[in-house]
Design an enzyme around this catalytic site. Structure first.
Site, short mmCIF file in Angstrom:
data_model
loop_
_atom_site.label_atom_id
_atom_site.label_comp_id
_atom_site.label_asym_id
_atom_site.label_seq_id
_atom_site.Cartn_x
_atom_site.Cartn_y
_atom_site.Cartn_z
N LYS A 62 -41.77 64.34 21.16
CA LYS A 62 -40.41 64.03 20.71
C LYS A 62 -40.26 64.22 19.20
O LYS A 62 -39.28 64.78 18.73
CB LYS A 62 -40.02 62.59 21.09
CG LYS A 62 -40.02 62.34 22.60
CD LYS A 62 -39.41 60.99 22.95
CE LYS A 62 -40.20 59.80 22.47
NZ LYS A 62 -41.51 59.63 23.11
N ARG A 121 -35.03 53.13 25.59
CA ARG A 121 -36.25 53.03 26.37
C ARG A 121 -36.08 52.14 27.59
O ARG A 121 -37.03 51.96 28.35
CB ARG A 121 -37.37 52.45 25.49
CG ARG A 121 -38.20 53.51 24.76
CD ARG A 121 -39.15 52.78 23.84
NE ARG A 121 -40.39 53.47 23.61
CZ ARG A 121 -40.63 54.24 22.55
NH1 ARG A 121 -39.69 54.45 21.67
NH2 ARG A 121 -41.81 54.79 22.39
N ARG A 169 -53.69 62.57 17.82
CA ARG A 169 -52.76 62.13 16.77
C ARG A 169 -53.32 60.91 16.03
O ARG A 169 -53.23 60.80 14.82
CB ARG A 169 -51.38 61.80 17.38
CG ARG A 169 -50.35 61.40 16.33
CD ARG A 169 -48.96 61.26 16.93
NE ARG A 169 -48.90 60.19 17.91
CZ ARG A 169 -47.84 59.95 18.68
NH1 ARG A 169 -46.77 60.71 18.60
NH2 ARG A 169 -47.85 58.97 19.56
N ARG A 192 -52.51 56.53 13.04
CA ARG A 192 -51.47 55.67 13.63
C ARG A 192 -52.11 54.59 14.51
O ARG A 192 -52.87 54.90 15.44
CB ARG A 192 -50.50 56.54 14.44
CG ARG A 192 -49.31 55.76 14.91
CD ARG A 192 -48.26 56.65 15.49
NE ARG A 192 -47.63 55.98 16.61
CZ ARG A 192 -46.57 56.40 17.25
NH1 ARG A 192 -46.00 57.52 16.87
NH2 ARG A 192 -46.07 55.73 18.26
N ARG A 195 -48.92 51.47 26.66
CA ARG A 195 -47.66 52.18 26.38
C ARG A 195 -47.25 53.05 27.56
O ARG A 195 -46.07 53.17 27.89
CB ARG A 195 -47.81 53.02 25.10
CG ARG A 195 -47.82 52.16 23.85
CD ARG A 195 -48.48 52.86 22.69
NE ARG A 195 -47.71 53.96 22.17
CZ ARG A 195 -48.24 54.96 21.46
NH1 ARG A 195 -49.54 54.98 21.20
NH2 ARG A 195 -47.48 55.93 21.02
P1 AMP Z 1 -42.56 55.56 19.10
O1 AMP Z 1 -42.83 55.95 17.67
O2 AMP Z 1 -41.20 55.99 19.58
O3 AMP Z 1 -43.67 55.97 20.04
O4 AMP Z 1 -42.53 53.95 19.13
C1 AMP Z 1 -43.67 53.18 18.77
C2 AMP Z 1 -43.47 51.75 19.26
O5 AMP Z 1 -42.31 51.16 18.65
C3 AMP Z 1 -43.25 51.58 20.76
O6 AMP Z 1 -44.48 51.56 21.49
C4 AMP Z 1 -42.52 50.24 20.81
O7 AMP Z 1 -43.42 49.15 20.64
C5 AMP Z 1 -41.63 50.31 19.59
N1 AMP Z 1 -40.33 50.91 19.90
C6 AMP Z 1 -39.85 52.11 19.44
N2 AMP Z 1 -38.63 52.37 19.93
C7 AMP Z 1 -38.32 51.31 20.73
C8 AMP Z 1 -37.20 50.99 21.56
N3 AMP Z 1 -36.16 51.82 21.69
N4 AMP Z 1 -37.24 49.81 22.25
C9 AMP Z 1 -38.27 48.97 22.14
N5 AMP Z 1 -39.38 49.22 21.41
C10 AMP Z 1 -39.40 50.38 20.70
#
Ligand code: AMP
Length: 197
Positions: free
Chosen positions: A14, A90, A129, A135, A146
């Protein structure tokens, strides 16, 4: 405006494809994961709350996440040509909230691009990554959580947006350029969007 959700499991690409979309179509990028990581880096109160969820691979509660997005839309996205939402929604309540947040600003969601990648490749990409960027949530235990969260809470959005006739499925495996060309072709056909406009 042109508002797009970039949808897919963690590790589906993404972030990479968002970069291309914002550059080619002049859109504003909102990555909710990045917004939260920025709060963690700055050690804000929200960052401390978010860290407890992110480090366990869990989702931030819907009401909090929706308030954060509402705020980002006011402060950063006002007056933009459109937004690429990366990592939001999400959950189904988040999808319903997104519709409301956009409608109250006189606009709507136009397309949902779904990057489809098999599970073993997702795990491998996130491990790589983690090594490359450090990260914190790209470690084997958190990756497993996740992916479980994705299957239970996020993947139903695919049917939700298919019913809304907004879902554009893309094969997210292989060459990054080929994937972007597929996205551009389907997006332009579905919404009439044009590159460079
Ligand atoms: P990402 O960078 O999109 O993979 O997000 C990393 C982490 O941030 C996720 O595993 C969640 O813990 C949190 N997170 C990001 N976006 C959301 C969302 N829309 N709703 C809830 N938690 C989120």
């Amino acid at each position: 405006m042109l508002n797009i959700v970039l949808f897919g499991a963690p590790g589906s690409g993404k972030g990479t494809q968002s970069e291309r979309l914002i550059n080619e179509y002049g859109l504003y990028h909102i990555s909710t994961g990045e917004v939260l990581r920025d709060h963690i880096r700055r050690n804000t109160e929200l960052g401390r709350i978010a860290d407890a969820y992110i480090s366990r691979g869990q989702l931030i509660p819907d009401d909090l996440m929706i308030r954060i997005l509402d705020d980002v839309l006011d402060k950063e996205a006002a007056g933009k040509k459109g937004v690429v939402f990366d990592g939001f929604p999400r959950t189904i309540p988040q999808a319903e909230a997104l519709k409301e947040l956009l409608n109250k600003r006189g606009t709507d969601l136009h397309a949902v691009i779904g990057l489809e990648v098999p599970e073993d490749e997702l795990v491998e990409r996130m491990i790589q990554r983690g090594k490359a960027t450090g990260r914190a949530d790209d470690n084997p235990e958190t990756i497993k959580n996740r992916l479980e969260v994705y299957h239970h809470q996020t993947s139903p959005l695919r049917d939700y947006y298919t019913n809304e006739k907004k879902y554009l499925g893309i094969n997210g495996q292989g060459d990054v350029e080929r994937i972007f060309d597929d996205i551009a072709e389907k997006l332009e056909k579905a919404t009439g969007a044009k590159r460079g406009c």
